[in-house]
Design a protein around this motif. Structure first.
Motif, PDB file in Angstrom:
ATOM      1  N   ALA A   1     112.103  74.478  95.656  1.00  0.00           N
ATOM      2  CA  ALA A   1     110.781  75.111  95.638  1.00  0.00           C
ATOM      3  C   ALA A   1     109.740  74.156  95.067  1.00  0.00           C
ATOM      4  CB  ALA A   1     110.828  76.399  94.825  1.00  0.00           C
ATOM      5  N   ILE A   2     110.082  73.488  93.965  1.00  0.00           N
ATOM      6  CA  ILE A   2     109.125  72.609  93.297  1.00  0.00           C
ATOM      7  C   ILE A   2     108.901  71.325  94.081  1.00  0.00           C
ATOM      8  CG2 ILE A   2     108.744  71.176  91.240  1.00  0.00           C
ATOM      9  CD1 ILE A   2     110.200  73.402  89.644  1.00  0.00           C
ATOM     10  N   PHE A   3     109.986  70.700  94.552  1.00  0.00           N
ATOM     11  CA  PHE A   3     109.849  69.373  95.126  1.00  0.00           C
ATOM     12  C   PHE A   3     109.489  69.365  96.613  1.00  0.00           C
ATOM     13  CE2 PHE A   3     111.968  68.385  91.182  1.00  0.00           C
ATOM     14  CZ  PHE A   3     111.236  67.285  90.767  1.00  0.00           C
ATOM     15  N   THR A   4     109.704  70.472  97.316  1.00  0.00           N
ATOM     16  CA  THR A   4     109.193  70.533  98.687  1.00  0.00           C
ATOM     17  C   THR A   4     107.672  70.525  98.684  1.00  0.00           C
ATOM     18  OG1 THR A   4     111.140  71.724  99.481  1.00  0.00           O
ATOM     19  CG2 THR A   4     109.148  71.885 100.830  1.00  0.00           C
ATOM     20  N   PHE A   5     107.092  71.146  97.652  1.00  0.00           N
ATOM     21  CA  PHE A   5     105.635  71.203  97.529  1.00  0.00           C
ATOM     22  C   PHE A   5     105.180  70.442  96.285  1.00  0.00           C
ATOM     23  CE2 PHE A   5     106.864  74.929  99.969  1.00  0.00           C
ATOM     24  CZ  PHE A   5     105.988  74.874 101.042  1.00  0.00           C
ATOM     25  N   ALA A   6     105.869  69.342  95.970  1.00  0.00           N
ATOM     26  CA  ALA A   6     105.588  68.591  94.746  1.00  0.00           C
ATOM     27  C   ALA A   6     104.121  68.175  94.614  1.00  0.00           C
ATOM     28  CB  ALA A   6     106.503  67.374  94.653  1.00  0.00           C
ATOM     29  N   PRO A   7     103.490  67.605  95.658  1.00  0.00           N
ATOM     30  CA  PRO A   7     102.079  67.226  95.483  1.00  0.00           C
ATOM     31  C   PRO A   7     101.183  68.406  95.114  1.00  0.00           C
ATOM     32  CG  PRO A   7     103.002  66.174  97.438  1.00  0.00           C
ATOM     33  CD  PRO A   7     104.011  67.183  96.977  1.00  0.00           C
TER      34      PRO A   7
ATOM     35  N   VAL B   1     106.330  65.162 101.753  1.00  0.00           N
ATOM     36  CA  VAL B   1     105.153  64.289 101.786  1.00  0.00           C
ATOM     37  C   VAL B   1     104.245  64.617 102.969  1.00  0.00           C
ATOM     38  CG1 VAL B   1     104.364  61.894 102.006  1.00  0.00           C
ATOM     39  CG2 VAL B   1     106.357  62.428 100.589  1.00  0.00           C
ATOM     40  N   VAL B   2     104.847  64.843 104.128  1.00  0.00           N
ATOM     41  CA  VAL B   2     104.016  65.005 105.341  1.00  0.00           C
ATOM     42  C   VAL B   2     103.635  66.454 105.613  1.00  0.00           C
ATOM     43  CG1 VAL B   2     105.026  62.938 106.375  1.00  0.00           C
ATOM     44  CG2 VAL B   2     106.012  65.179 106.895  1.00  0.00           C
ATOM     45  N   LEU B   3     104.187  67.406 104.872  1.00  0.00           N
ATOM     46  CA  LEU B   3     103.857  68.807 105.149  1.00  0.00           C
ATOM     47  C   LEU B   3     102.358  69.092 105.032  1.00  0.00           C
ATOM     48  CD1 LEU B   3     105.044  71.477 105.985  1.00  0.00           C
ATOM     49  CD2 LEU B   3     105.525  71.997 103.581  1.00  0.00           C
ATOM     50  N   PRO B   4     101.648  68.562 104.030  1.00  0.00           N
ATOM     51  CA  PRO B   4     100.186  68.778 104.014  1.00  0.00           C
ATOM     52  C   PRO B   4      99.496  68.187 105.242  1.00  0.00           C
ATOM     53  CG  PRO B   4     100.948  68.041 101.861  1.00  0.00           C
ATOM     54  CD  PRO B   4     102.101  67.867 102.805  1.00  0.00           C
ATOM     55  N   LEU B   5     100.001  67.043 105.743  1.00  0.00           N
ATOM     56  CA  LEU B   5      99.422  66.441 106.946  1.00  0.00           C
ATOM     57  C   LEU B   5      99.693  67.299 108.169  1.00  0.00           C
ATOM     58  CD1 LEU B   5     100.467  62.710 106.347  1.00  0.00           C
ATOM     59  CD2 LEU B   5      98.325  63.845 105.720  1.00  0.00           C
ATOM     60  N   ILE B   6     100.889  67.879 108.223  1.00  0.00           N
ATOM     61  CA  ILE B   6     101.216  68.784 109.331  1.00  0.00           C
ATOM     62  C   ILE B   6     100.284  69.989 109.314  1.00  0.00           C
ATOM     63  CG2 ILE B   6     102.993  70.312 110.263  1.00  0.00           C
ATOM     64  CD1 ILE B   6     105.086  68.358 109.093  1.00  0.00           C
ATOM     65  N   ALA B   7     100.066  70.537 108.129  1.00  0.00           N
ATOM     66  CA  ALA B   7      99.191  71.710 108.008  1.00  0.00           C
ATOM     67  C   ALA B   7      97.781  71.399 108.499  1.00  0.00           C
ATOM     68  CB  ALA B   7      99.162  72.179 106.550  1.00  0.00           C
ATOM     69  N   THR B   8      97.273  70.198 108.155  1.00  0.00           N
ATOM     70  CA  THR B   8      95.926  69.805 108.579  1.00  0.00           C
ATOM     71  C   THR B   8      95.879  69.510 110.072  1.00  0.00           C
ATOM     72  OG1 THR B   8      95.479  68.876 106.398  1.00  0.00           O
ATOM     73  CG2 THR B   8      94.071  68.158 108.219  1.00  0.00           C
TER      74      THR B   8
ATOM     75  N   ALA C   1     107.602  57.401 103.104  1.00  0.00           N
ATOM     76  CA  ALA C   1     106.614  58.247 103.786  1.00  0.00           C
ATOM     77  C   ALA C   1     105.200  57.933 103.314  1.00  0.00           C
ATOM     78  CB  ALA C   1     106.939  59.712 103.572  1.00  0.00           C
ATOM     79  N   TYR C   2     105.020  57.803 101.995  1.00  0.00           N
ATOM     80  CA  TYR C   2     103.697  57.459 101.486  1.00  0.00           C
ATOM     81  C   TYR C   2     103.253  56.095 102.014  1.00  0.00           C
ATOM     82  CZ  TYR C   2     103.294  61.324  98.157  1.00  0.00           C
ATOM     83  OH  TYR C   2     103.160  62.572  97.585  1.00  0.00           O
ATOM     84  N   ALA C   3     104.185  55.138 102.050  1.00  0.00           N
ATOM     85  CA  ALA C   3     103.843  53.801 102.526  1.00  0.00           C
ATOM     86  C   ALA C   3     103.484  53.814 104.010  1.00  0.00           C
ATOM     87  CB  ALA C   3     105.008  52.840 102.280  1.00  0.00           C
ATOM     88  N   LEU C   4     104.268  54.533 104.812  1.00  0.00           N
ATOM     89  CA  LEU C   4     104.023  54.556 106.257  1.00  0.00           C
ATOM     90  C   LEU C   4     102.741  55.304 106.600  1.00  0.00           C
ATOM     91  CD1 LEU C   4     107.659  55.229 107.545  1.00  0.00           C
ATOM     92  CD2 LEU C   4     106.372  53.089 107.687  1.00  0.00           C
ATOM     93  N   VAL C   5     102.426  56.331 105.827  1.00  0.00           N
ATOM     94  CA  VAL C   5     101.206  57.098 106.094  1.00  0.00           C
ATOM     95  C   VAL C   5      99.974  56.367 105.570  1.00  0.00           C
ATOM     96  CG1 VAL C   5      99.958  59.202 105.518  1.00  0.00           C
ATOM     97  CG2 VAL C   5     102.364  59.337 106.191  1.00  0.00           C
ATOM     98  N   ASP C   6     100.033  55.918 104.305  1.00  0.00           N
ATOM     99  CA  ASP C   6      98.845  55.356 103.659  1.00  0.00           C
ATOM    100  C   ASP C   6      98.591  53.897 104.033  1.00  0.00           C
ATOM    101  OD1 ASP C   6      98.492  57.767 102.415  1.00  0.00           O
ATOM    102  OD2 ASP C   6      99.477  57.173 100.557  1.00  0.00           O
ATOM    103  N   LEU C   7      99.651  53.118 104.152  1.00  0.00           N
ATOM    104  CA  LEU C   7      99.483  51.685 104.406  1.00  0.00           C
ATOM    105  C   LEU C   7      99.579  51.333 105.888  1.00  0.00           C
ATOM    106  CD1 LEU C   7     101.602  50.245 101.432  1.00  0.00           C
ATOM    107  CD2 LEU C   7      99.137  50.729 101.524  1.00  0.00           C
ATOM    108  N   ALA C   8     100.519  51.958 106.579  1.00  0.00           N
ATOM    109  CA  ALA C   8     100.709  51.627 107.997  1.00  0.00           C
ATOM    110  C   ALA C   8      99.959  52.566 108.930  1.00  0.00           C
ATOM    111  CB  ALA C   8     102.201  51.637 108.339  1.00  0.00           C
TER     112      ALA C   8
END
Length: 445
Positions: free
Chosen positions: A265-271, A38-45, A161-168
């Motif tokens: 492979a699929i679920f590490t980069f699921a989004p 979930v947070v890997l795209p945020l880390i990349a940014t 992770a989605y809740a803590l990032v998006d809501l909190a």
């Protein structure tokens, strides 16, 4: 209450605690790997990292598992289960906290590499520790709980992770740090657990082994019924590549690799995968796919003793291969078709994924059990790490379709190898499942 009833109650309580101490450890592994997806795209940014660094960080834990599993597995067979079972979870807590203070991509890579070593240690120690205490009846269900907790931890991590990032509005660093909190609970459960009596038997410490069985299990009846006295020492890790065990080593390494490589492979980069397939809501797809996987793990746990090990492994491999092949060949299929295919893949991957906590434990003798599991886990992570590292590159070069076809081919290889080499171990004592003199013709009553 009679003494016999009290003893039975104490035995159930001990096995329940040991199962939780082991299963929660597996759940932590799933949590740690899932939260990264979930947070890997945020880390990349946030860190402005390249696809190369994204692939390295995504694969770091898998590389750590590859390094840690065989080494810790050997140490566990050499020095015992209990001590390393405790040290591993302490390391998990410390490394989980360190994720909150990293400032550079290489620092995060190193911390997560070491976390992978701790996860690899968990694979090598936990299931062996539990299996060597568990009675034959229901051993498959008990070991399957490890994967149920793994998929449950993965699902909880994605939702949290989605809740803590998006809501909190939490930073990705603190989202990663949350893995240290439940690890403290696992640490409390593991303090004071005894050594494996089967391992003690192999060390010639028969009196200690009998004392542990008398105190925590069913006394002499359990000792003889589970055939502790038939445990035989071997030549050590070299046995894994000798004629007697070589086929089993090849089988476990291959089926495990073919099972987890496409999954990670699929679920590490699921989004990113779901976005590439033009699904409307990649986040909803990620949560739903992991939810279906958790259901598959539960179903696998409930059916393993009735279905048997072989049937629960071979058929699902073919179903997964077909599902990924449809996605790969028909990349512009209606969203419903893609969702159904990924649902089938998630469900059956988890259902047969329970066997990664069962087969490796059952087919290796006690003196090389953790080493064998460690080598098989490491081998499986070669494919998983390569797939995780190459998938983001593959999506941008050969395309999502070809990437899914490769995943389907891996599942087909797993099915063929399992059909040829998988023994049936359902209903046999742990001593007999590890026999290399020939497969028993019938189950124990």
């Amino acid at each position: 209450m009679s003494g016999g009833a009290e003893a039975a109650r104490g035995e159930r309580g001990f096995l329940r605690r040991l199962t939780l101490a082991t299963a929660w450890g597996e759940g932590l592994d799933g949590y740690d790997l899932g939260v990264l997806s979930v947070v890997l795209p945020l880390i990349a940014t946030s860190m402005h990292i390249s696809p190369l660094w994204a692939g390295l960080i995504g694969a770091s834990s898998l590389i750590g598992i590859f390094l840690g599993s065989p080494i810790v597995g050997y140490l566990t067979d050499r020095f015992g289960r209990r001590r390393l079972f405790l040290i591993d979870i302490v390391a998990f807590v410390i490394l989980g906290l360190l994720q909150g203070v990293v400032t550079e991509p290489w620092q995060l890579f190193v911390v997560r590499l070491l976390l992978g070593v701790a996860i690899g240690a968990e694979y090598a120690i936990g299931a062996a520790m539990l299996a060597e205490f568990a009675p034959t009846r229901g051993r498959g269900r008990r070991l399957s709980k490890l994967l149920v907790f793994w998929y449950g931890g993965y699902l909880v991590s994605v939702v949290a992770a989605y809740a803590l990032v998006d809501l909190a509005g939490w930073s990705w660093r603190w989202v990663l740090v949350t893995s240290a909190v439940p690890a403290l609970v696992v640490l409390a459960l593991r303090i004071g657990l005894p050594e494996s009596p089967r391992w003690l038997m192999h060390q010639g410490r028969v009196d200690e082994a009998r004392a542990i069985v008398d105190r925590h299990l069913g006394g002499e009846a359990h000792f003889h019924g589970e055939e502790y006295g038939l445990e035989k020492p071997g030549a050590g890790w070299r046995d894994l590549f000798a004629p007697g065990l070589r086929r089993r080593t090849i089988f476990v390494c291959t089926f495990w690799a073919c099972l987890v490589a496409p999954y990670f492979a699929i679920f590490t980069f699921a989004p990113q995968v779901f976005a590439a397939l033009q699904l409307a809501d990649p986040r909803a797809g990620t949560i739903a796919a992991n939810g279906i996987a958790a259901v598959g793990a539960v179903v696998g746990m409930l059916t393993i003793e009735r279905m048997g090990r072989r049937r629960q492994l071979i058929g699902p491999f073919w179903i997964m291969a077909a599902a990924l092949l449809v996605v790969g060949v028909w990349t512009h299929a209606p969203a419903l078709v893609i969702v159904v295919c990924f649902a089938l893949f998630s469900f059956f991957n988890a259902l047969s994924g329970n066997l990664t906590a069962v087969y490796p434990i059952e087919v290796f003798p006690t003196d090389v059990r953790s080493t064998g599991v460690g080598i098989a886990s490491a081998f499986s992570r070669i494919g998983a790490a390569i797939g995780t590292f190459l998938l983001p590159v593959g999506i941008s070069t050969i395309g999502i379709g070809a990437s899914m076809v490769i995943g389907a081919a891996l599942c087909a290889v797993g099915a063929l190898v399992s059909q040829t080499l998988a023994p049936e171990t359902t209903g046999l004592t742990l001593t007999r499942t590890a026999s290399v003199t020939g497969e028993p013709a019938a189950r124990n009553p």
